[in-house]
Write a protein that holds these residues in place. Structure first.
Motif, PDB file in Angstrom:
ATOM      1  N   THR A 124     -26.467  35.110  33.961  1.00  0.00           N
ATOM      2  CA  THR A 124     -27.476  35.630  34.892  1.00  0.00           C
ATOM      3  C   THR A 124     -26.911  35.592  36.297  1.00  0.00           C
ATOM      4  O   THR A 124     -25.921  34.910  36.577  1.00  0.00           O
ATOM      5  CB  THR A 124     -28.763  34.788  34.815  1.00  0.00           C
ATOM      6  N   ASP A 125     -27.537  36.397  37.170  1.00  0.00           N
ATOM      7  CA  ASP A 125     -27.090  36.390  38.567  1.00  0.00           C
ATOM      8  C   ASP A 125     -27.313  35.002  39.181  1.00  0.00           C
ATOM      9  O   ASP A 125     -28.296  34.319  38.866  1.00  0.00           O
ATOM     10  CB  ASP A 125     -27.854  37.434  39.375  1.00  0.00           C
TER      11      ASP A 125
ATOM     12  N   ARG B  44     -22.095  40.340  43.242  1.00  0.00           N
ATOM     13  CA  ARG B  44     -22.746  39.050  43.242  1.00  0.00           C
ATOM     14  C   ARG B  44     -22.158  38.148  42.175  1.00  0.00           C
ATOM     15  O   ARG B  44     -21.683  38.614  41.138  1.00  0.00           O
ATOM     16  CB  ARG B  44     -24.245  39.219  43.011  1.00  0.00           C
ATOM     17  N   CYS B  45     -22.235  36.858  42.434  1.00  0.00           N
ATOM     18  CA  CYS B  45     -21.708  35.886  41.481  1.00  0.00           C
ATOM     19  C   CYS B  45     -22.625  35.811  40.268  1.00  0.00           C
ATOM     20  O   CYS B  45     -23.847  36.028  40.370  1.00  0.00           O
ATOM     21  CB  CYS B  45     -21.572  34.516  42.124  1.00  0.00           C
ATOM     22  N   VAL B  46     -21.994  35.514  39.119  1.00  0.00           N
ATOM     23  CA  VAL B  46     -22.718  35.405  37.859  1.00  0.00           C
ATOM     24  C   VAL B  46     -22.447  34.027  37.278  1.00  0.00           C
ATOM     25  O   VAL B  46     -21.292  33.595  37.182  1.00  0.00           O
ATOM     26  CB  VAL B  46     -22.297  36.498  36.866  1.00  0.00           C
ATOM     27  N   MET B  47     -23.522  33.349  36.890  1.00  0.00           N
ATOM     28  CA  MET B  47     -23.404  32.075  36.199  1.00  0.00           C
ATOM     29  C   MET B  47     -23.595  32.334  34.717  1.00  0.00           C
ATOM     30  O   MET B  47     -24.608  32.925  34.297  1.00  0.00           O
ATOM     31  CB  MET B  47     -24.464  31.089  36.698  1.00  0.00           C
TER      32      MET B  47
ATOM     33  N   PRO C  80     -30.478  37.799  31.444  1.00  0.00           N
ATOM     34  CA  PRO C  80     -30.488  39.228  31.086  1.00  0.00           C
ATOM     35  C   PRO C  80     -29.106  39.767  30.690  1.00  0.00           C
ATOM     36  O   PRO C  80     -29.022  40.876  30.137  1.00  0.00           O
ATOM     37  CB  PRO C  80     -30.968  39.900  32.370  1.00  0.00           C
ATOM     38  N   LEU C  81     -28.044  39.015  30.926  1.00  0.00           N
ATOM     39  CA  LEU C  81     -26.698  39.524  30.677  1.00  0.00           C
ATOM     40  C   LEU C  81     -26.125  38.857  29.432  1.00  0.00           C
ATOM     41  O   LEU C  81     -25.858  37.645  29.432  1.00  0.00           O
ATOM     42  CB  LEU C  81     -25.784  39.243  31.884  1.00  0.00           C
TER      43      LEU C  81
ATOM     44  N   VAL D 269     -29.814  26.468  34.790  1.00  0.00           N
ATOM     45  CA  VAL D 269     -29.312  27.800  34.451  1.00  0.00           C
ATOM     46  C   VAL D 269     -28.375  27.734  33.246  1.00  0.00           C
ATOM     47  O   VAL D 269     -28.507  28.516  32.272  1.00  0.00           O
ATOM     48  CB  VAL D 269     -28.599  28.422  35.672  1.00  0.00           C
ATOM     49  N   PHE D 270     -27.411  26.801  33.288  1.00  0.00           N
ATOM     50  CA  PHE D 270     -26.451  26.725  32.178  1.00  0.00           C
ATOM     51  C   PHE D 270     -27.116  26.263  30.887  1.00  0.00           C
ATOM     52  O   PHE D 270     -26.674  26.630  29.789  1.00  0.00           O
ATOM     53  CB  PHE D 270     -25.314  25.771  32.548  1.00  0.00           C
ATOM     54  N   LYS D 271     -28.165  25.492  30.983  1.00  0.00           N
ATOM     55  CA  LYS D 271     -28.891  25.089  29.783  1.00  0.00           C
ATOM     56  C   LYS D 271     -29.508  26.303  29.094  1.00  0.00           C
ATOM     57  O   LYS D 271     -29.450  26.441  27.858  1.00  0.00           O
ATOM     58  CB  LYS D 271     -29.972  24.079  30.164  1.00  0.00           C
ATOM     59  N   GLU D 272     -30.057  27.208  29.905  1.00  0.00           N
ATOM     60  CA  GLU D 272     -30.680  28.416  29.341  1.00  0.00           C
ATOM     61  C   GLU D 272     -29.633  29.390  28.804  1.00  0.00           C
ATOM     62  O   GLU D 272     -29.802  29.979  27.724  1.00  0.00           O
ATOM     63  CB  GLU D 272     -31.544  29.085  30.404  1.00  0.00           C
ATOM     64  N   THR D 273     -28.519  29.572  29.564  1.00  0.00           N
ATOM     65  CA  THR D 273     -27.482  30.514  29.080  1.00  0.00           C
ATOM     66  C   THR D 273     -26.829  29.992  27.803  1.00  0.00           C
ATOM     67  O   THR D 273     -26.524  30.786  26.888  1.00  0.00           O
ATOM     68  CB  THR D 273     -26.417  30.700  30.172  1.00  0.00           C
ATOM     69  N   ARG D 274     -26.611  28.691  27.701  1.00  0.00           N
ATOM     70  CA  ARG D 274     -26.012  28.152  26.470  1.00  0.00           C
ATOM     71  C   ARG D 274     -26.963  28.306  25.302  1.00  0.00           C
ATOM     72  O   ARG D 274     -26.524  28.560  24.166  1.00  0.00           O
ATOM     73  CB  ARG D 274     -25.644  26.693  26.691  1.00  0.00           C
TER      74      ARG D 274
END
Length: 455
Positions: free
Chosen positions: A154-155, A125-128, A80-81, A50-55
């Motif tokens: 993302t959620d 909900r938590c967001v990463m 999406p965020l 997840v963090f690889k994609e958000t970064r």
């Protein structure tokens, strides 16, 4: 509560319960370690993806910001965020799903421009997300140096929400531990079932009935070997008890005759007072002497079986010559010996063997008895040969049984007890040797074999 006979109820101190409890404790510990490691591995793997994609999304948007213009955010299905927030916490640009509130209050520094965090607002909900700081050069060109921050998130995946992952992995670990425990319980019961059957059968065996045997499972494992050893022990015990009972019966029979003769003589003295006391005593003495002889030989026989004999180096050649020279009456005895035929044993007991064999040979010989002592490999041989009628092949083992007397022996020695040859063989066995009757062209050939003394 009634218990059916033969039903095995596990007790707290039973091997089955102890083994099962031990395996249960170990399996719970192992399952806990595996579950913990698996939870940490799964959580780390999902968070890394997840963090690889958000970064990536945050880095690409910051890279597209050029002098004088800021492109709109490019959220993806997996991220999406996306937001752009100024230093005062105001959202200046955002994707359609990001909303107008900052996703996080994290402010990365110039030294550490990207930070991966998980935000869990109350009742939401938590967001990463990944918080990225726009480089100072770009911030100066776009906002005159005012710091701006990009949030891409993302959620939180369902597997990481709450304790769902721990619950699922823990449930699997508990099932695994329960499976190990159940398997151990069944396996221990299957392994111990033959032992329980052996225990029950052993409890049924009494001194009155030694014919029972324990169930013997097939195979060559330890339990099968235990059952075979128990059955062999029971067989030897039954044979020993049978021999003891037969021995006691024969002893009673042999003592009955002289005791009856002694009692008859005493009763005769009482019924006929005119009989002189000395005459009555003289008539009773032979019966008393025979009883004493039998008892002495029985004591010697029992002592030989139960008490180890003292040992010393014995020269069999010299012993045979001395015993042959002592036979000055009856059929002549010719001795032939080799030098240095030495054995380790009890001199008195070995002399009694030679004496008994010579007396027996003289009793049955017609003209001559030959005795020899020689070496044969690692053994010492003493051979006593007479020129009598010999011993039939079917009787050659029977004559060594206690109280066994053949017809010729009863005729030539009516007062014998039948223990002489049995005692001789017992002495030979106690000296790790053997005594037997072997084939010969004439008469009886008794052969005593003993280990030679070496060194």
């Amino acid at each position: 509560m009634s218990i059916r006979p033969g039903v095995f109820l596990p007790l707290p101190h039973s091997i089955r319960v102890r083994v099962t409890l031990t395996v249960a404790a170990v399996s719970v510990l192992v399952a806990a370690v595996i579950a913990t490691g698996l939870c940490l591995l799964i959580r780390h793997r999902i968070e890394s993806e997840v963090f690889k994609e958000t970064r990536r999304v945050a880095t690409e948007w910051i890279g597209l910001m050029e002098s004088g213009q800021i492109p709109p955010p490019s959220p993806t299905a997996r991220v999406p965020l996306v937001q752009l927030v100024d230093s005062r916490g105001r959202v200046t640009m955002a994707g359609p799903m990001a909303g107008d509130r900052p996703l996080s209050t994290v402010r990365p520094t110039e030294e550490n421009r990207f930070q991966d965090v998980t935000e869990c607002p109350e009742s939401e909900r938590c967001v990463m997300l990944t918080a990225g700081r726009v480089p100072s050069l770009q911030a100066w060109e776009l906002w005159r140096g005012e710091p701006h921050f990009v949030y891409a998130g993302t959620d939180q995946p369902p597997a990481l929400r709450g304790h769902r992952l721990e619950f699922l992995v823990g449930s699997g670990g508990a099932l695994l531990a329960a499976l190990w425990t159940w398997t151990t319980w069944r396996a221990a019961g299957r392994i111990l079932r033959p032992i329980n059957a052996i225990r029950q059968r052993m409890s049924e065996i009494t001194a009155n009935d030694l014919s029972l045997r324990v169930p013997q499972p097939s195979g060559r494992d330890e339990i099968a070997q235990l059952a075979r050893a128990a059955n062999q022990t029971l067989g030897r015990l039954e044979a020993a008890v049978t021999r003891q009972r037969e021995f006691a019966a024969v002893v009673s029979h042999e003592l009955k005759s002289p005791l009856t003769g002694l009692r008859t003589g005493l009763e005769e003295a009482l019924l006929y007072p005119e009989t002189e006391a000395r005459q009555a005593i003289a008539k009773s003495l032979p019966a008393a002497d025979r009883m004493q002889q039998i008892i002495d030989e029985l004591l010697a026989f029992a002592r030989l079986r139960n008490t180890p004999c003292s040992s010393e180096p014995v020269d069999l050649g010299a012993l045979v010559r001395d015993e042959a020279a002592a036979r000055t009456t009856g059929v002549p005895v010719h001795a032939r010996t080799e030098p240095d035929v030495r054995v380790l044993g009890n001199r008195v007991q070995l002399a009694s063997i030679v004496t008994n064999l010579l007396v027996n040979a003289q009793r049955h010989a017609t003209g001559q008895v030959d005795v020899s002592a020689e070496r044969a490999g690692d053994q010492a041989l003493v051979v006593v040969l007479d020129d009598g009628d010999g011993v039939d092949e079917e009787d050659r083992e029977r004559i060594f049984e206690p109280f066994t007397r053949l017809e010729a022996g009863r005729r030539l020695d009516p007062g014998g007890s039948g223990l002489g040859l049995a005692l001789c063989r017992a002495i030979a066995v106690a000296h790790e040797g053997s005594l037997c009757v072997e084939e010969s062209p004439r008469g009886a050939r008794f052969v005593l074999r003993l280990p030679l003394l070496t060194g």
